[in-house]
Scaffold this motif. Structure first.
Motif, PDB file in Angstrom:
ATOM      1  N   GLN A 198       0.851  -1.188   0.000  1.00 17.48           N
ATOM      2  CA  GLN A 198       0.000   0.000   0.000  1.00 17.48           C
ATOM      3  C   GLN A 198       0.885   1.236   0.000  1.00 17.48           C
ATOM      4  N   GLN A 199       0.473   2.159  -0.791  1.00 16.17           N
ATOM      5  CA  GLN A 199       1.213   3.400  -0.909  1.00 16.17           C
ATOM      6  C   GLN A 199       0.563   4.427   0.014  1.00 16.17           C
ATOM      7  N   ASP A 230      -1.291   9.721 -11.153  1.00 16.22           N
ATOM      8  CA  ASP A 230      -0.380   9.516 -10.022  1.00 16.22           C
ATOM      9  C   ASP A 230       1.043   9.769 -10.508  1.00 16.22           C
ATOM     10  N   ASP A 288      -4.498  10.906  -6.197  1.00 16.60           N
ATOM     11  CA  ASP A 288      -4.257  10.614  -4.798  1.00 16.60           C
ATOM     12  C   ASP A 288      -4.014  11.923  -4.044  1.00 16.60           C
ATOM     13  N   PRO A 315      -5.636   3.661  -2.311  1.00 15.17           N
ATOM     14  CA  PRO A 315      -5.208   3.611  -3.719  1.00 15.17           C
ATOM     15  C   PRO A 315      -6.129   2.773  -4.591  1.00 15.17           C
ATOM     16  N   GLU A 322      -3.220   2.310 -10.518  1.00 13.33           N
ATOM     17  CA  GLU A 322      -2.307   1.472  -9.725  1.00 13.33           C
ATOM     18  C   GLU A 322      -1.814   0.281 -10.552  1.00 13.33           C
ATOM     19  N   ASN A 325       0.662   1.501 -13.145  1.00 15.02           N
ATOM     20  CA  ASN A 325       1.966   1.795 -12.553  1.00 15.02           C
ATOM     21  C   ASN A 325       2.783   0.527 -12.359  1.00 15.02           C
TER      22      ASN A 325
END
Length: 378
Positions: A198-199, A230, A288, A315, A322, A325
């Protein structure tokens, strides 16, 4: 029964039957061998039929027992017994058939050699096709479905994605070049269990419009023009690349940020990128809660595009971004300097991703799906 009849029923020749029954005496050239004794029945469950079970099947067939009766006695499925008789019976010249247990056991053993020849290693055309697309960073599952689209009438060109993984990761196969594992999304030389990260960022202290107020049409992905955005960060938090993903088509745009990620820099770079889009593709942007979007209100006015923000530490609310990315990390690995990549490099990566078939799009490419969404229907 006579020796001849017993050997015929069992499925061996008379000389072998005599040797089994009487053994072999020692001579100047051969050692003595005792008579063959009936093996004791094996106990415990087994995936495959055992020889003693095949002997039982043969005895009960001669007595006229039904397949279901034999299956109940052995604790097997009736289909297992029926399939065993059909596959391993012996046919006579006059068209009749007999079930001979030792011949059936030999056939079953021959049918299960290890290691078996592999499909990819034995088909050069298939191997070259897979290797070429792995070199273009396609995933095994994307390759599998593209094979079915390109070769619909050729089953020899169809494999599963697990077959490709096995050809890459299992030692000693030699079917696909091991260095191609670097082209996979993870880049690992060995398989590992999946894990999630998790960011987490510090919440941005600016007035925000939350994702709960975003139009419903953005949530159901029916209308193109709603984007998720993001940053991916490079070595020592010193470099960055902006990423934009269109929700309906998964079309990707990359934003060049070679210097820094201050709010002013991100505002100008995003506005420059968004200005290249037609009006129908500028409906909303979801981001985000990062401080790089501190001037989001100015961006919204300049680009004529409202900005919405995810809830803290959520996220998954911009899941398409996500996932993208993660794909981009094949091209821009973690712990590397991202500032060395030029705008042309970013455009080339985006073009490659947009031409890659996606499972979530029914194996269409993002470029194909976006074109379809923008083409008016008559």
């Amino acid at each position: 029964m006579s020796s001849r009849e017993a050997c015929r029923i069992v499925g061996i020749n008379r000389r072998t039957g005599k040797r089994w029954r009487n053994g072999v005496r020692a001579t100047a050239h051969n050692k003595a061998r005792p008579p063959i004794r009936r093996p004791s029945a094996q106990t415990g469950p087994s995936r495959y039929l055992r020889q003693d079970e095949r002997v039982h099947i043969a005895d009960r067939l001669r007595e006229g027992a039904s397949v279901r009766g034999i299956a109940a006695e052995l604790g097997r499925s009736p289909s297992t017994i029926s399939r065993e008789i059909r596959r391993n019976r012996s046919h006579e010249r006059d068209g009749r058939w007999f079930y001979r247990p030792h011949a059936a056991q030999a056939r079953a053993d021959a049918r299960r050699p290890r290691p078996k020849p592999r499909k990819i290693g034995g088909n050069l055309e298939l191997r070259d096709y897979i290797q070429e697309r792995l070199g273009r960073r396609w995933s095994p599952e994307q390759i599998v479905h593209q094979l079915r689209r390109d070769f619909p009438g050729r089953p020899e060109m169809h494999v599963t994605h697990e077959t490709i993984y096995q050809a890459l990761y299992v030692q000693g196969r030699g079917e696909l070049r091991r260095e191609l594992t670097k082209a996979l999304r993870t880049g690992r030389a060995m398989r590992r269990p999946r894990r999630q990260t998790q960011q987490r960022r510090q919440r941005m202290a600016y007035p925000m419009v939350m994702i709960s107020e975003r139009p419903a049409e953005a949530a159901d992905r029916a209308v193109p023009g709603h984007w998720e955005g993001d940053l991916i960060i490079g070595k020592n938090q010193a470099s960055q690349i902006g990423t934009l993903v269109e929700r309906a088509s998964r079309y990707v745009l990359l934003v060049h940020l070679p210097a820094d990620r201050t709010a002013e820099t991100v505002r100008d770079a995003l506005a420059e990128t968004i200005q290249t889009l037609p009006t129908e593709l500028k409906r909303s942007l979801t981001w985000d809660q990062g401080s790089e979007m501190g001037l989001h209100q100015e961006f919204a006015v300049t680009a004529d595009m409202p900005v919405y923000f995810c809830d803290p530490h959520s996220p998954w609310q911009r899941g398409s971004n996500e996932n993208t990315n993660g794909l981009l990390r094949q091209y821009f690995p973690k712990g590397t300097d991202l500032s060395i990549h030029t705008r042309q490099d970013l455009n080339a990566v985006a073009a490659e991703l947009n031409s890659r078939p996606r499972k979530t799009l029914g194996w269409e490419t993002p470029a194909e799906r976006l074109t379809k969404l923008l083409t008016p229907t008559s």
